[in-house]
Scaffold this motif. Structure first.
Motif, mmCIF file in Angstrom:
data_model
loop_
_atom_site.group_PDB
_atom_site.id
_atom_site.type_symbol
_atom_site.label_atom_id
_atom_site.label_comp_id
_atom_site.label_asym_id
_atom_site.label_seq_id
_atom_site.Cartn_x
_atom_site.Cartn_y
_atom_site.Cartn_z
ATOM 1 N N UNK A 133 0.841 -1.197 0.000
ATOM 2 C CA UNK A 133 0.000 0.000 0.000
ATOM 3 C C UNK A 133 0.887 1.263 0.000
ATOM 4 N N UNK A 134 2.008 1.196 0.741
ATOM 5 C CA UNK A 134 2.943 2.337 0.794
ATOM 6 C C UNK A 134 3.430 2.706 -0.602
ATOM 7 N N UNK A 135 3.831 1.684 -1.364
ATOM 8 C CA UNK A 135 4.326 1.930 -2.723
ATOM 9 C C UNK A 135 3.214 2.511 -3.595
ATOM 10 N N UNK A 136 2.003 1.945 -3.469
ATOM 11 C CA UNK A 136 0.855 2.450 -4.252
ATOM 12 C C UNK A 136 0.593 3.919 -3.951
ATOM 13 N N UNK A 137 0.684 4.282 -2.676
ATOM 14 C CA UNK A 137 0.431 5.675 -2.290
ATOM 15 C C UNK A 137 1.432 6.623 -2.942
ATOM 16 N N UNK A 138 2.681 6.184 -3.011
ATOM 17 C CA UNK A 138 3.702 7.020 -3.658
ATOM 18 C C UNK A 138 3.377 7.161 -5.141
ATOM 19 N N UNK A 139 3.021 6.038 -5.787
ATOM 20 C CA UNK A 139 2.701 6.080 -7.222
ATOM 21 C C UNK A 139 1.493 6.980 -7.490
ATOM 22 N N UNK A 140 0.515 6.917 -6.587
ATOM 23 C CA UNK A 140 -0.667 7.782 -6.743
ATOM 24 C C UNK A 140 -0.282 9.256 -6.638
ATOM 25 N N UNK A 141 0.577 9.556 -5.660
ATOM 26 C CA UNK A 141 1.012 10.950 -5.488
ATOM 27 C C UNK A 141 1.771 11.426 -6.723
ATOM 28 N N UNK A 142 2.590 10.541 -7.309
ATOM 29 C CA UNK A 142 3.360 10.884 -8.511
ATOM 30 C C UNK A 142 2.397 11.185 -9.661
ATOM 31 N N UNK A 143 1.410 10.313 -9.860
ATOM 32 C CA UNK A 143 0.525 10.523 -11.017
ATOM 33 C C UNK A 143 -0.427 11.693 -10.771
ATOM 34 N N UNK A 144 -0.879 11.902 -9.529
ATOM 35 C CA UNK A 144 -1.733 13.064 -9.242
ATOM 36 C C UNK A 144 -1.041 14.379 -9.572
ATOM 37 N N UNK A 145 0.283 14.394 -9.410
ATOM 38 C CA UNK A 145 1.039 15.623 -9.691
ATOM 39 C C UNK A 145 1.449 15.709 -11.156
ATOM 40 N N UNK A 146 1.124 14.676 -11.943
ATOM 41 C CA UNK A 146 1.515 14.654 -13.355
ATOM 42 C C UNK A 146 3.010 14.490 -13.541
ATOM 43 N N UNK A 147 3.661 13.879 -12.547
ATOM 44 C CA UNK A 147 5.114 13.680 -12.653
ATOM 45 C C UNK A 147 5.404 12.358 -13.349
ATOM 46 N N UNK A 148 6.601 12.249 -13.916
ATOM 47 C CA UNK A 148 7.011 10.943 -14.406
ATOM 48 C C UNK A 148 8.275 10.541 -13.659
ATOM 49 N N UNK A 149 8.522 9.250 -13.589
ATOM 50 C CA UNK A 149 9.669 8.766 -12.818
ATOM 51 C C UNK A 149 10.865 8.576 -13.731
ATOM 52 N N UNK A 150 12.006 9.133 -13.304
ATOM 53 C CA UNK A 150 13.253 8.969 -14.037
ATOM 54 C C UNK A 150 13.963 7.730 -13.504
ATOM 55 N N UNK A 151 14.410 6.873 -14.416
ATOM 56 C CA UNK A 151 15.145 5.679 -13.983
ATOM 57 C C UNK A 151 16.623 6.007 -13.856
#
Ligand code: ZN
Length: 405
Positions: A133-151
């Motif tokens: 759930x912790x990981x999901x919450x982070x992913x939700x926060x990322x997508x809510x802000x319209x951010x993308x993740x840099x590898x």
């Protein structure tokens, strides 16, 4: 001998390396590659924020025109609000970079709150998911802000104002342990450098050693991997980094036994000065690109010697000094000397076994009912109007701990 020139709570550690080598009777050269040039009045502040058993590091590069901010990890779920407050107190409005080293909850737990609380430039996370759930919450926060993740791509460098950091790991795509996916980086500011490796284990450390030159790893400060675990922080890795300072982020009396005693023994053998969030609270390192100074939240002595014994408290009004054994072995204090530096008064311990984890107190005559040992001097020992640090030497005359005042 006075080692730290200081005001209260502040350890100025210029020239400490030389002093440590004098104490150790040997000399070494530290080879560190300098980073991009820096302007005058430009400095770097690295906050190792005390989040108990977890990691959260704020890096600020402050120069005349701007402040650049980067956060590596955000503690556990319950730390989010506190971290947002802490960052705001430091004047942070924008985080130019966020690194979530790996998806364990003691590293990304508070990340959702941080992402929601600030403007975010780039967010760098390894290519691995966690079914939590912790990981999901982070992913939700990322997508809510319209951010993308840099590898992370090892060898890639990013500017942080006049500082620069380079990704060192992960160097593979597939690991058995989530810890080995940890993003490691080396940050350079002028001639000072820092290495952060999250919870990377021995395997990732070996890959870093294979893929990078030693001189691209040598650093002044190493934030020890995995809260000081013996599954990381290998001898070869420590040898390559050759740090002057080691920082350990871990919780008081944590159930993992972090930091592990083998690692503490290695750090001692290498004369690495260690600061720990469980003992010192939040630790802030300041750099002007040449010299490093360290401030700690808690008034705890710094341990310099071969024993894990520190002066853990100095109450000048009550004329009482507390000495604590943070190690796992009992220590005989017989012949050890406690010095009140200003008046050069000395207390010599009789034979006394200070058990692992326990404390002993030394006081003036007025506190004789409260202490284990009395300083047999008429009048007060400690100056109440002027700075009066305490120093503790072992029976061989090695300086073991300094308590700044
Ligand atoms: Zn961890």
């Amino acid at each position: 001998m006075k080692i730290f020139k200081s005001t209260k709570h502040r350890y100025i550690i210029l020239g400490i390396i030389l002093i440590l080598f004098l104490l150790a009777g040997c000399s070494l050269t530290i080879e560190t590659q300098a980073g991009p040039p820096i302007s005058e009045e430009s400095f770097l502040k690295v906050h190792f924020i005390d989040v108990g058993q977890g990691d959260a590091t704020l890096i600020q590069q402050i120069n005349q025109d701007n402040t650049y901010n980067m956060l590596i990890d955000a503690g556990n779920n319950g730390d989010g609000e506190y971290l947002v407050e802490y960052l705001k107190d430091q004047g942070v409005e924008t985080l130019d970079y966020i690194i979530g080293t790996h998806p364990h909850s003691d590293h990304i737990g508070g990340l959702d709150d941080v992402i929601k609380g600030f403007q975010v430039g780039a967010i760098i996370m390894p290519k691995v998911m966690a079914n939590t759930r912790t990981f999901e919450e982070v992913m939700e926060a990322v997508s809510d802000k319209g951010l993308s993740i840099t590898s992370p791509v090892p060898g890639t460098s990013y500017p942080l104002g006049e500082a620069e950091f380079t990704i060192l790991a992960p160097n593979s795509d597939d690991y058995a342990s989530l810890n080995d996916y940890s993003i490691a980086n080396r940050l350079v500011f002028g001639s000072n450098s820092f290495i952060f490796t999250g919870d990377a284990e021995a395997l990732s450390e070996e890959e870093i050693l294979n893929n990078f030159n030693k001189r691209d790893l040598a650093s002044d400060v190493f934030k020890l991997a995995h809260h000081g675990s013996s599954t990381s922080n290998t001898e070869d890795f420590l040898e390559a980094i050759n740090p002057s300072y080691g920082i350990i982020s871990c919780g008081q009396d944590n159930s993992y036994g972090h930091p592990h005693r083998e690692i503490m023994a290695q750090l001692k053998a290498r004369n690495i000065l260690v600061f720990r969030t469980d003992l010192h609270g939040t630790i802030v390192i300041n750099s002007d690109g040449k010299d490093i100074s360290i401030e700690t939240e808690l008034d705890t002595g710094v341990n310099l010697g071969s024993q894990e014994v520190v002066i853990s408290g100095l109450d000048k009004i009550a004329e009482m000094v507390t000495i604590k054994n943070n190690g796992e072995e009992d220590v005989d204090l017989g012949g050890w000397r406690l010095i009140s530096v200003r008046g050069n008064q000395e207390f010599i311990f009789p034979k006394h076994i200070l058990k692992a984890g326990s404390s002993v107190t030394v006081g003036g005559y007025d506190s004789r009912d409260k202490v284990d040992f009395i300083w047999e001097l008429g009048g007060g020992v400690w100056s109440n109007s002027q700075s009066d640090p305490a120093e503790l030497y072992d029976e061989k005359g090695n300086l073991i701990s300094v308590f700044e005042d």
